[in-house]
Enzyme design. Sequence first.
Site, PDB file in Angstrom:
ATOM      1  N   CYS A   1      46.749  -4.819   5.942  1.00  0.00           N
ATOM      2  CA  CYS A   1      46.279  -4.038   5.552  1.00  0.00           C
ATOM      3  C   CYS A   1      47.707  -2.693   5.180  1.00  0.00           C
ATOM      4  O   CYS A   1      46.263  -2.094   4.161  1.00  0.00           O
ATOM      5  CB  CYS A   1      46.508  -2.943   7.439  1.00  0.00           C
ATOM      6  SG  CYS A   1      45.147  -3.572   8.975  1.00  0.00           S
ATOM      7  N   VAL A   2      48.661  -3.246   5.231  1.00  0.00           N
ATOM      8  CA  VAL A   2      48.951  -2.330   3.516  1.00  0.00           C
ATOM      9  C   VAL A   2      49.018  -2.590   2.444  1.00  0.00           C
ATOM     10  O   VAL A   2      48.592  -2.022   1.636  1.00  0.00           O
ATOM     11  CB  VAL A   2      50.977  -2.979   3.686  1.00  0.00           C
ATOM     12  CG1 VAL A   2      52.078  -1.769   2.613  1.00  0.00           C
ATOM     13  CG2 VAL A   2      51.228  -1.468   5.238  1.00  0.00           C
TER      14      VAL A   2
END
Length: 229
Positions: A167-168
């Site tokens: 997700c980052v």
Amino acid sequence: MKPWDGIISEEEQRAYGAAGFGRRSGIGTRPALLIIDVQYRTVGTRPMPFWDAIKEFPTSCGQVGWDAVIHIQRLLALFRERGWPVLYPHVAPKESFDQGRLAEKVPALMTVARHGYDFVEEIRPRGDDVLLPKKHPSAFFGTPLASYLIDLRADTLVVTGCTTSGCVRGSVVDAFAYNFKVMVPQDAVYDRSHTSHAVNLFDMAAKYADVMTTDACIEALRALNGDAG
């Protein structure tokens, strides 16, 4: 020493440098902080080694998550002090209709207990923060994040949370595509895999973001004049 030293060979690092990758983009004047998926399901309800943490939540990253929370707290305190915007992209509790490719790949995602979705107390949102439930890795995909950032007149995103490789990274690549300046404090993001953490930090630093320690990030942010919000 960079997080990827000893994992990415010196020869490969030199090749990227020779091709011109890895230059710094610098910081703008209106930063916003993204705290991505820092929920008990990704760190556990208390600091524990990984193999103990996954007994509580199979999606937990264990101690590395709590190590990152300490640095996220420091960044959050600065953003609170300056009155700068804080946004919380997060995974909402899974429902029966939330089937899809990710559920096929990682069935455990569908069975996390409800309290696992609570925000970690040490960095919990407060009333004026922006909450962004999401269904996919990027905080931009299928959410109004870009609209919120435009309304806030943000030009720089400080991206924290997890996972570095999921997700980052997905959020950083999309932020880059939207032409935001992006800062990734390397010790304020975390992943269950040290190798994936390091390799993805290297790739983001080469192409999409300025990767640095939280100390360096705070120093750069403190250099901004007054209230940039």
